[in-house]
Design a protein around this motif. Structure first.
Motif, PDB file in Angstrom:
ATOM      1  N   THR A 161       3.446 -10.167 -11.224  1.00 21.51           N
ATOM      2  CA  THR A 161       2.171 -10.344 -10.523  1.00 21.51           C
ATOM      3  C   THR A 161       2.371 -10.194  -9.012  1.00 21.51           C
ATOM      4  N   ALA A 162       1.587  -9.300  -8.422  1.00 21.68           N
ATOM      5  CA  ALA A 162       1.741  -9.006  -6.997  1.00 21.68           C
ATOM      6  C   ALA A 162       0.680  -7.982  -6.584  1.00 21.68           C
ATOM      7  N   VAL A 163       0.550  -7.809  -5.291  1.00 23.91           N
ATOM      8  CA  VAL A 163      -0.170  -6.652  -4.757  1.00 23.91           C
ATOM      9  C   VAL A 163       0.854  -5.528  -4.615  1.00 23.91           C
ATOM     10  N   TYR A 164       0.545  -4.391  -5.184  1.00 24.74           N
ATOM     11  CA  TYR A 164       1.445  -3.241  -5.175  1.00 24.74           C
ATOM     12  C   TYR A 164       0.963  -2.223  -4.147  1.00 24.74           C
ATOM     13  N   TYR A 165       1.902  -1.779  -3.316  1.00 29.59           N
ATOM     14  CA  TYR A 165       1.609  -0.828  -2.254  1.00 29.59           C
ATOM     15  C   TYR A 165       2.487   0.409  -2.430  1.00 29.59           C
ATOM     16  N   CYS A 166       1.966   1.554  -2.013  1.00 30.19           N
ATOM     17  CA  CYS A 166       2.821   2.728  -1.936  1.00 30.19           C
ATOM     18  C   CYS A 166       3.026   3.094  -0.464  1.00 30.19           C
ATOM     19  N   ASN A 167       4.098   3.807  -0.228  1.00 31.37           N
ATOM     20  CA  ASN A 167       4.494   4.170   1.131  1.00 31.37           C
ATOM     21  C   ASN A 167       5.050   5.583   1.132  1.00 31.37           C
ATOM     22  N   TRP A 168       4.597   6.382   2.074  1.00 30.06           N
ATOM     23  CA  TRP A 168       5.070   7.769   2.212  1.00 30.06           C
ATOM     24  C   TRP A 168       5.819   7.936   3.518  1.00 30.06           C
ATOM     25  N   LYS A 169       6.965   8.523   3.437  1.00 32.13           N
ATOM     26  CA  LYS A 169       7.759   8.876   4.611  1.00 32.13           C
ATOM     27  C   LYS A 169       8.195   7.647   5.398  1.00 32.13           C
ATOM     28  N   SER A 170       8.154   6.485   4.772  1.00 33.00           N
ATOM     29  CA  SER A 170       8.492   5.217   5.428  1.00 33.00           C
ATOM     30  C   SER A 170       7.568   4.914   6.594  1.00 33.00           C
ATOM     31  N   GLU A 171       6.399   5.565   6.602  1.00 35.03           N
ATOM     32  CA  GLU A 171       5.486   5.390   7.725  1.00 35.03           C
ATOM     33  C   GLU A 171       4.086   4.967   7.294  1.00 35.03           C
ATOM     34  N   VAL A 172       3.550   5.598   6.258  1.00 37.15           N
ATOM     35  CA  VAL A 172       2.156   5.420   5.876  1.00 37.15           C
ATOM     36  C   VAL A 172       2.048   4.504   4.664  1.00 37.15           C
ATOM     37  N   TRP A 173       1.185   3.511   4.783  1.00 38.20           N
ATOM     38  CA  TRP A 173       0.972   2.542   3.707  1.00 38.20           C
ATOM     39  C   TRP A 173      -0.438   2.672   3.145  1.00 38.20           C
ATOM     40  N   GLY A 174      -0.570   2.389   1.863  1.00 32.06           N
ATOM     41  CA  GLY A 174      -1.885   2.253   1.267  1.00 32.06           C
ATOM     42  C   GLY A 174      -2.397   0.832   1.437  1.00 32.06           C
ATOM     43  N   GLN A 175      -3.585   0.583   0.884  1.00 31.62           N
ATOM     44  CA  GLN A 175      -4.206  -0.728   1.059  1.00 31.62           C
ATOM     45  C   GLN A 175      -3.780  -1.720  -0.017  1.00 31.62           C
ATOM     46  N   GLY A 176      -3.163  -1.204  -1.069  1.00 33.49           N
ATOM     47  CA  GLY A 176      -2.651  -2.067  -2.126  1.00 33.49           C
ATOM     48  C   GLY A 176      -3.588  -2.199  -3.308  1.00 33.49           C
ATOM     49  N   THR A 177      -2.998  -2.498  -4.464  1.00 35.51           N
ATOM     50  CA  THR A 177      -3.769  -2.765  -5.674  1.00 35.51           C
ATOM     51  C   THR A 177      -3.150  -3.978  -6.359  1.00 35.51           C
ATOM     52  N   LEU A 178      -3.996  -4.887  -6.805  1.00 37.61           N
ATOM     53  CA  LEU A 178      -3.529  -6.154  -7.358  1.00 37.61           C
ATOM     54  C   LEU A 178      -3.217  -6.013  -8.845  1.00 37.61           C
TER      55      LEU A 178
END
Length: 115
Positions: A93-110
């Protein structure tokens, strides 16, 4: 401007499965494919941690806690990275985030794993 949008989270029972998606926009497919994409998660009250990463060459690496249960993959034709999560546990259980190029983050999905 590059944007990442995660989707696919929700409530699932222990032992169940979910597939998360991370879709990138504002970037060409040729650029997207050049960099690694990572999935991270932040459990309630804890720090964000790396779950899985996939490189430009499709090499993958996983946190010990998810090895054998989670699979990361990418479809560069769709600028999208996936995280297939099987045999889910309450501790996932967590908020899951993706990251591209170690720079750009998404807003997350629970993701909530609970009976």
């Amino acid at each position: 401007q590059v944007q990442l949008v995660e989707s696919g989270g929700g409530l699932v029972q222990p032992g169940g499965s979910l597939r998360l998606s991370c879709a990138a926009s504002g970037i060409s497919r040729s650029m997207f494919r050049l960099y690694a994409v990572g999935w991270y998660r932040q459990p309630p009250g804890k720090q964000r941690e790396l779950v899985a990463v996939i490189t430009a060459g499709d090499r993958t690496n996983y946190a010990d806690s998810v090895k054998g249960r989670f699979t990361i993959s990418r479809d560069n034709s769709k600028n999208t990275v996936y995280l297939q999560m099987n045999s889910l546990k309450p501790e996932d259980t967590a908020v899951y985030y993706c990251n591209w190029k170690s720079e750009v983050w998404g807003q997350g999905t629970l993701v909530t794993v609970s009976s």
